[in-house]
Write a protein that holds these residues in place. Structure first.
Motif, PDB file in Angstrom:
ATOM      1  N   ALA A   6       0.854  -1.185   0.000  1.00  0.00           N
ATOM      2  CA  ALA A   6       0.000   0.000   0.000  1.00  0.00           C
ATOM      3  C   ALA A   6       0.892   1.237   0.000  1.00  0.00           C
ATOM      4  O   ALA A   6       1.711   1.419   0.904  1.00  0.00           O
ATOM      5  N   ALA A   8       1.211   5.039   0.497  1.00  0.00           N
ATOM      6  CA  ALA A   8       0.508   6.160   1.133  1.00  0.00           C
ATOM      7  C   ALA A   8       1.074   7.468   0.594  1.00  0.00           C
ATOM      8  O   ALA A   8       2.153   7.902   0.995  1.00  0.00           O
ATOM      9  N   ARG A  26      -3.996   7.045   9.883  1.00  0.00           N
ATOM     10  CA  ARG A  26      -5.238   6.829   9.132  1.00  0.00           C
ATOM     11  C   ARG A  26      -4.979   5.988   7.888  1.00  0.00           C
ATOM     12  O   ARG A  26      -5.760   5.097   7.549  1.00  0.00           O
ATOM     13  N   ALA A  27      -3.877   6.297   7.187  1.00  0.00           N
ATOM     14  CA  ALA A  27      -3.546   5.534   5.986  1.00  0.00           C
ATOM     15  C   ALA A  27      -3.226   4.086   6.322  1.00  0.00           C
ATOM     16  O   ALA A  27      -3.596   3.158   5.582  1.00  0.00           O
ATOM     17  N   ALA A  29      -4.427   2.296   8.768  1.00  0.00           N
ATOM     18  CA  ALA A  29      -5.677   1.583   9.036  1.00  0.00           C
ATOM     19  C   ALA A  29      -6.371   1.203   7.729  1.00  0.00           C
ATOM     20  O   ALA A  29      -6.879   0.080   7.574  1.00  0.00           O
ATOM     21  N   GLU A  30      -6.385   2.125   6.770  1.00  0.00           N
ATOM     22  CA  GLU A  30      -6.998   1.831   5.478  1.00  0.00           C
ATOM     23  C   GLU A  30      -6.226   0.750   4.734  1.00  0.00           C
ATOM     24  O   GLU A  30      -6.825  -0.129   4.098  1.00  0.00           O
ATOM     25  N   ALA A  31      -4.892   0.804   4.821  1.00  0.00           N
ATOM     26  CA  ALA A  31      -4.069  -0.213   4.159  1.00  0.00           C
ATOM     27  C   ALA A  31      -4.321  -1.595   4.749  1.00  0.00           C
ATOM     28  O   ALA A  31      -4.368  -2.599   4.024  1.00  0.00           O
ATOM     29  N   ARG A  33      -7.111  -2.637   6.089  1.00  0.00           N
ATOM     30  CA  ARG A  33      -8.416  -3.095   5.600  1.00  0.00           C
ATOM     31  C   ARG A  33      -8.332  -3.566   4.156  1.00  0.00           C
ATOM     32  O   ARG A  33      -9.132  -4.421   3.724  1.00  0.00           O
ATOM     33  N   ALA A  34      -7.359  -3.026   3.385  1.00  0.00           N
ATOM     34  CA  ALA A  34      -7.198  -3.425   1.982  1.00  0.00           C
ATOM     35  C   ALA A  34      -6.370  -4.700   1.839  1.00  0.00           C
ATOM     36  O   ALA A  34      -6.114  -5.141   0.714  1.00  0.00           O
ATOM     37  N   CYS A  80      -2.958  -2.058  14.702  1.00  0.00           N
ATOM     38  CA  CYS A  80      -2.342  -2.218  13.379  1.00  0.00           C
ATOM     39  C   CYS A  80      -1.506  -3.486  13.357  1.00  0.00           C
ATOM     40  O   CYS A  80      -0.674  -3.714  14.247  1.00  0.00           O
ATOM     41  N   ASP A 233      -3.645  10.061  -1.738  1.00  0.00           N
ATOM     42  CA  ASP A 233      -4.190   8.828  -2.299  1.00  0.00           C
ATOM     43  C   ASP A 233      -3.557   7.646  -1.580  1.00  0.00           C
ATOM     44  O   ASP A 233      -2.470   7.754  -0.996  1.00  0.00           O
ATOM     45  N   LEU A 234      -4.232   6.516  -1.611  1.00  0.00           N
ATOM     46  CA  LEU A 234      -3.670   5.250  -1.150  1.00  0.00           C
ATOM     47  C   LEU A 234      -3.732   4.285  -2.323  1.00  0.00           C
ATOM     48  O   LEU A 234      -4.810   3.876  -2.747  1.00  0.00           O
TER      49      LEU A 234
END
Length: 541
Positions: A6, A8, A26-27, A29-31, A33-34, A80, A233-234
């Motif tokens: 991912a 970032a 924040r990034a 956490a999104e990574a 989930r991806a 994380c 963007d991620l």
């Protein structure tokens, strides 16, 4: 061997450890989930970049180390479970700090040299901190998921025993640089026979604008994925066997004008937000420069945060006032009308009463510009706004401006645009808006400062199409006088422009910083000696 990375692409602020750590967390956490096996930031994501002299200060480096530890603890506490590679600076005594780098190269905007830079691998599940790369130091492969990757801050890394190269950069935007960068990265991937993942910063920090556009190339050198331009963007990438790499590709700017416009909008927005100012104020002259700056300001901040001021003087035409008002109405910004004729007459009377009048033509022209600056700064102070300078690069090169007058401002929004670029960008904005917001007369009238009757810019400086050809050849292309003259421009004209550039350096040193969109704008390598006598342009040598 397959693993997921991912990327970032973040917009960090220099020295804002708390805010930058928030973006990284924040990034991450999104990574997670991806389904990423690792998340990677750009160089200096935790510290922000460029840092200038901060990087050499011990208390700043200690604060950076503390912020890194706090980020590790936060990632652990928030659950994380993926490794995070963070760009920061090496801690004191780590052996890879500032002393390992040649200082004359450090801090150069747009290159790959990050003074004291380090990539730190945070493994939140076990609390470990591991240095994955240091600027200027050899790279070592790091285990990521079921694969291995090399992390680096330059193209000089040696990707031995690795399945991918991950390059953490912070490269400043300049017109034409994206294509050259892509070609270099493609060549690096094909040369190494490995996927290359390149991560860039996005955002504006002072005059430096970073365009993002992080990208990935497979082992053949093919562009496999790309992140957004001029936005965070991620980008999630899959690296597979045989040098495969895949991921989504964001939309690219359609033309050079869109690219420049978006860069200036981003640079101005981040400047105003990061300085804590409430908005912006600018003078509207009815000319193309102030019209374009107003359009950029509204696009960056919104109409409710921009004030336009019409400041008519004794020689201001009715058409100028008409077009300025039409522009403000079309943009929906507040318009303030503040005539300067009374102030101008009073100031001349003061000089006469002191036995120093009349002032003469040029001093009276400068006086009008300074009175306008006085009123604009008053509005800026009253409302907590940034006063926007509306001068362009062609004027700045020739010193066609008044010190402490129209050279004033917090930031020169179009100070790195040649006049012909200003016209192209103004027409682009009209086409983009679909409404003809900038009046047609503004785009077709002969440029004039309107500081004396019948005045035109071409009375003092060369016509802009010709002037810009010389300036572009010299500033951007680095051509010699002989080479420029050989292109069909008279040698006398070349020397006239050269003399103007030399003579105006003292003015440029006192002007606000410009948002940089060229590779060699003022304030970078194009600065000239203030009192020098090289004379390489002319026959004086």
């Amino acid at each position: 061997m397959p693993f997921r990375v991912a990327v970032a692409q973040l917009n960090p602020t220099a020295g804002d450890f708390g805010g930058n750590a928030e973006r990284i967390a924040r990034a991450a956490a999104e990574a997670g989930r991806a389904g990423a096996d690792v998340m990677v930031t750009c160089a200096m994501a935790l510290t922000g970049y460029p840092l200038g002299g901060l990087v050499a200060r011990r208390h700043f480096r200690r604060a950076a180390a503390a912020a890194l530890t706090a980020l590790r603890d936060r990632l652990r506490s928030e659950g994380c479970r993926i490794p995070v590679v963070v760009g920061t600076i090496a801690a004191e005594g780590s052996g890879g700090g500032l002393g390992a780098l040649p200082l004359e190269r450090s801090g150069a905007e747009g290159d790959s040299i990050y003074p004291g830079g380090a990539a730190v691998l945070i493994r939140p599940d076990c609390g470990e901190l591991e240095v994955a790369a240091r600027a200027g130091a050899p790279s070592v492969p790091v285990a990521i998921g079921s694969g291995r990757a090399v992390f680096a801050m330059g193209l000089e890394c040696r990707p031995e025993r690795a399945e991918a190269m991950v390059l953490m950069f912070s490269t400043r935007f300049a017109v034409g640089r994206a294509a050259a960068r892509e070609a270099a990265l493609s060549g690096a991937a094909a040369g190494a026979g490995l996927p290359v993942i390149w991560i860039n910063q996005v955002g504006g920090n002072g005059g430096a604008i970073f365009d993002g556009r992080s990208s990935a190339f497979d082992a053949s050198g093919r562009l496999a994925a790309s992140a957004k331009a001029f936005a965070e963007d991620l980008l999630v990438l899959d690296v597979g066997a045989g040098g495969a790499c895949s991921g989504p590709s964001a939309r690219r700017p359609d033309c050079e004008e869109e690219e420049i416009f978006e860069a200036l909008v981003l640079g101005l927005r981040d400047y105003v937000e990061r300085t804590g100012l409430k908005g912006a104020v600018l003078g509207l002259s009815g000319g193309v420069d102030s019209a374009l700056v107003a359009c950029i300001a509204v696009s960056a901040l919104g109409a409710g945060r921009v004030i336009g001021a019409v400041l008519p003087g004794p020689y201001t035409s009715s058409e100028s006032v008409r077009d300025a008002r039409a522009l403000a109405g079309a943009l929906g910004i507040r318009l303030v009308t503040m005539p300067i004729t009374g102030m101008f007459d009073l100031a001349r009377e003061v000089f006469r009463s002191a036995g120093e009048g009349p002032l003469g033509d040029l001093p009276e022209q400068n006086l009008q510009a300074r009175l306008r600056a006085l009123l604009l700064m008053g509005l800026a102070n009253k409302y907590g706004l940034a006063m926007l300078n509306t001068g362009n690069k062609s004027e700045g090169a020739m010193g066609y401006c008044t010190l402490y007058g129209d050279s004033c401002g917090a930031v020169a929004v179009i100070g790195d645009l040649l006049k012909e670029q200003v016209y192209r960008l103004a027409r682009y904005f009209n086409a983009r808006s679909g409404k003809g917001i900038i009046p047609e007369y503004t785009l077709t009238r002969p440029p004039s400062a309107e500081l004396r009757p019948g005045q035109k810019d071409s009375d003092t400086i060369p016509e802009y199409p010709l002037l810009d050809r010389v300036l572009n050849a010299y500033l951007e292309e680095g051509k010699t006088p002989e080479e420029i003259a050989a292109s069909g421009i008279e040698r006398d004209m070349v020397e006239r422009v050269a003399a103007g550039i030399d003579a105006a350096e003292y003015k440029r040193r006192q002007c606000p910083f410009a948002l940089k969109i060229s590779a060699h704008g003022y304030g970078q390598a194009a600065d000239f000696p203030l009192t020098g006598r090289f004379g390489g342009w002319s026959s004086r040598t």
